[in-house]
Design a protein around this motif. Sequence first.
Motif, short mmCIF file in Angstrom:
data_model
loop_
_atom_site.label_atom_id
_atom_site.label_comp_id
_atom_site.label_asym_id
_atom_site.label_seq_id
_atom_site.Cartn_x
_atom_site.Cartn_y
_atom_site.Cartn_z
N LYS A 51 12.85 -51.48 29.76
CA LYS A 51 14.00 -52.35 29.49
C LYS A 51 14.93 -52.41 30.71
CE LYS A 51 16.72 -53.33 25.34
NZ LYS A 51 17.22 -52.76 24.07
N LYS A 52 15.06 -51.28 31.38
CA LYS A 52 15.92 -51.21 32.57
C LYS A 52 15.23 -51.77 33.82
CE LYS A 52 18.66 -47.14 31.24
NZ LYS A 52 18.83 -45.69 31.46
N GLY A 53 13.95 -52.08 33.68
CA GLY A 53 13.20 -52.60 34.83
C GLY A 53 12.68 -51.51 35.76
N ALA A 54 12.75 -50.25 35.30
CA ALA A 54 12.29 -49.13 36.14
C ALA A 54 10.77 -49.06 36.21
CB ALA A 54 12.85 -47.81 35.61
N ILE A 55 10.10 -49.52 35.15
CA ILE A 55 8.62 -49.58 35.13
C ILE A 55 8.20 -50.93 34.53
CG2 ILE A 55 8.26 -47.06 34.94
CD1 ILE A 55 7.69 -47.54 31.89
N PRO A 56 6.99 -51.41 34.86
CA PRO A 56 6.51 -52.66 34.25
C PRO A 56 6.27 -52.47 32.76
CG PRO A 56 5.10 -51.97 36.09
CD PRO A 56 6.04 -50.84 35.82
N GLU A 57 6.49 -53.51 31.98
CA GLU A 57 6.31 -53.51 30.53
C GLU A 57 4.92 -52.99 30.14
OE1 GLU A 57 8.29 -53.80 27.22
OE2 GLU A 57 9.16 -55.11 28.75
N GLY A 58 3.89 -53.42 30.87
CA GLY A 58 2.52 -53.05 30.55
C GLY A 58 2.21 -51.58 30.70
N LEU A 59 3.06 -50.85 31.46
CA LEU A 59 2.82 -49.43 31.71
C LEU A 59 3.11 -48.56 30.48
CD1 LEU A 59 1.87 -47.54 33.99
CD2 LEU A 59 4.25 -47.29 34.70
N VAL A 60 3.91 -49.10 29.55
CA VAL A 60 4.28 -48.32 28.35
C VAL A 60 3.03 -47.96 27.56
CG1 VAL A 60 5.59 -48.31 26.18
CG2 VAL A 60 6.58 -49.38 28.23
N GLY A 61 2.25 -48.96 27.14
CA GLY A 61 1.03 -48.72 26.36
C GLY A 61 -0.01 -47.95 27.14
N GLU A 62 -0.14 -48.27 28.43
CA GLU A 62 -1.10 -47.59 29.31
C GLU A 62 -0.81 -46.09 29.35
OE1 GLU A 62 -1.80 -48.67 33.51
OE2 GLU A 62 -1.51 -50.75 32.83
N THR A 63 0.47 -45.76 29.53
CA THR A 63 0.88 -44.36 29.64
C THR A 63 0.58 -43.61 28.34
OG1 THR A 63 2.60 -44.93 31.24
CG2 THR A 63 2.84 -42.82 30.12
N ILE A 64 0.97 -44.19 27.22
CA ILE A 64 0.73 -43.55 25.91
C ILE A 64 -0.76 -43.33 25.68
CG2 ILE A 64 0.86 -43.96 23.40
CD1 ILE A 64 3.53 -43.05 24.51
N SER A 65 -1.58 -44.29 26.11
CA SER A 65 -3.03 -44.20 25.88
C SER A 65 -3.67 -43.04 26.65
CB SER A 65 -3.72 -45.51 26.27
OG SER A 65 -3.74 -45.67 27.67
N ARG A 66 -2.99 -42.55 27.67
CA ARG A 66 -3.53 -41.43 28.48
C ARG A 66 -3.21 -40.06 27.88
NH1 ARG A 66 -0.90 -44.20 33.10
NH2 ARG A 66 -2.39 -45.72 33.89
N ILE A 67 -2.40 -40.04 26.82
CA ILE A 67 -1.96 -38.76 26.24
C ILE A 67 -2.70 -38.45 24.94
CG2 ILE A 67 0.03 -37.44 25.37
CD1 ILE A 67 1.83 -39.34 27.03
N THR A 68 -3.27 -37.24 24.88
CA THR A 68 -3.91 -36.75 23.67
C THR A 68 -3.13 -35.54 23.18
OG1 THR A 68 -6.07 -37.40 24.56
CG2 THR A 68 -6.09 -35.87 22.71
N ALA A 69 -2.79 -35.52 21.90
CA ALA A 69 -2.06 -34.39 21.32
C ALA A 69 -3.03 -33.50 20.55
CB ALA A 69 -0.96 -34.89 20.39
N THR A 70 -2.79 -32.18 20.62
CA THR A 70 -3.68 -31.24 19.92
C THR A 70 -2.92 -30.00 19.45
OG1 THR A 70 -5.72 -29.93 20.06
CG2 THR A 70 -4.40 -30.07 22.06
N ARG A 71 -3.40 -29.41 18.37
CA ARG A 71 -2.87 -28.12 17.90
C ARG A 71 -3.84 -26.98 18.23
NH1 ARG A 71 -1.72 -28.43 11.83
NH2 ARG A 71 -1.00 -26.31 12.23
N GLU A 72 -4.91 -27.31 18.96
CA GLU A 72 -5.93 -26.30 19.32
C GLU A 72 -5.90 -26.06 20.83
OE1 GLU A 72 -7.85 -24.75 17.16
OE2 GLU A 72 -7.27 -25.91 15.40
N MET A 73 -5.58 -24.85 21.23
CA MET A 73 -5.52 -24.55 22.66
C MET A 73 -6.88 -24.73 23.33
SD MET A 73 -3.99 -21.29 24.81
CE MET A 73 -2.51 -21.02 23.87
N LYS A 74 -7.96 -24.57 22.58
CA LYS A 74 -9.31 -24.71 23.16
C LYS A 74 -9.55 -26.13 23.70
CE LYS A 74 -11.60 -25.40 18.64
NZ LYS A 74 -11.61 -26.85 18.66
N ASP A 75 -8.76 -27.09 23.22
CA ASP A 75 -8.91 -28.47 23.70
C ASP A 75 -8.43 -28.64 25.15
OD1 ASP A 75 -10.04 -29.23 21.31
OD2 ASP A 75 -8.17 -29.97 20.45
N LEU A 76 -7.85 -27.59 25.70
CA LEU A 76 -7.41 -27.62 27.11
C LEU A 76 -8.50 -27.10 28.05
CD1 LEU A 76 -3.82 -26.10 26.65
CD2 LEU A 76 -4.37 -28.50 26.90
N ALA A 77 -9.64 -26.76 27.50
CA ALA A 77 -10.72 -26.13 28.30
C ALA A 77 -11.09 -26.91 29.55
CB ALA A 77 -11.96 -25.93 27.42
#
Length: 281
Positions: free
Chosen positions: A54-80
Motif C-alpha cells: 500500500k505504501k509502495g515499498a514492494i510491488p503488489e504481486g510480491l505479497v502472494g509470492e512471499t506468502i507462497s514461500r512460507i510453510t508452517a509446521t508444529r513438527e521440528m523434524k520438518d526443518l531437516a
Amino acid sequence: MVKTVGVLGAGQMGNGIAHVFAQFGYRVVIYDIAEAQLEKALATIQQNLERQAKKGAIPEGLVGETISRITATREMKDLAGVDFAVEAVTEHEPLKLDIFRRLDEIVQPGAILASNTSSIPITKIAAVTRRPEQVIGMHFMNPVPVMKLVEVIRGHATSDATFALTAELVGKLEKEMAVSQDYPGFIVNRVLIPMINEAVFALYEGIASAEDIDKGMKLGTNQPMGPLTLADFIGLDTVLAIANVLYDGFKDPKYRPCPLLVKMVNAGYLGRKSGRGFYTY
C-alpha cells in the motif's frame, strides 16, 4: 548456497524474520509448538506485506509470492532439509539450549544454526551442539521488516565460513551488519538495557513522572520514543530477562534490575502485550 531457511518460534521476532527471508526469495519453514501462534504469524505477515504494498515499498504481486514461500509446521523434524536455521524463541536460556540440542540432531550436517538471542552467549549455545563452528548469533531488531540492523555475533568456535555466509545473507536481506564480540548483551542491549533500567530507577525514586522521563529523553536526546515507552514496546519481561543476563554475566552491581521493574513483571504488567506497563494500552 542457502535456498531454504528454518525459523523456530512464530512470535513477533520469528514472524518478522520469516517475512524478510521469504520476501527476498528464500523458501521458509516456520516452526512453533502452538497452532494458534502459527496462524497468527501468517496473518501478521500477510497484513504487514499488504501494508508495505500500500505504501509502495514492494510491488503488489510480491505479497502472494512471499506468502507462497512460507510453510508452517508444529513438527521440528520438518526443518531437516533447511540450509540455514534461525532460532527466535523466548529469551530463556534453558529453552534455547534445549532447542539447539534437538535442532542439531534434526538439521542436515552442513546447515548453519543461528540464534536471534539478544543477550545469551553464543559460545554457550554452540557448546550443546556437535557443530559449534556452524553456530552464530544473528540478532534482528524489532520490527524486523522495518529495522535495518542485524547484530552478528561470533561464538568462540564460529568458523570464518559460517561468518562469511551469515554476512552475505544480511546483505541479501538489504540490511546492515554490526559485528559484536560474544559478551552478554552484545552491542545494542549492553547499552540500551542499562539506559531503560536507569529510567525505571528514575521513576522508582520519584525523580519524575513516566511522561516527563520519556519527554526528557525524546526531546532532549532526539530519540524516537522515550525509554519507558520503548520498554513497554519490547515487553517488560524481556527487558528484565536481558537485565538479569547482564547482571549474572558481569557480576557488576551497575546492571542490577530496578526493584520496580521486577515488581511490575511479577504483577503481570508487561507493557503493550498485556495492555498495561508504564502506560495503559
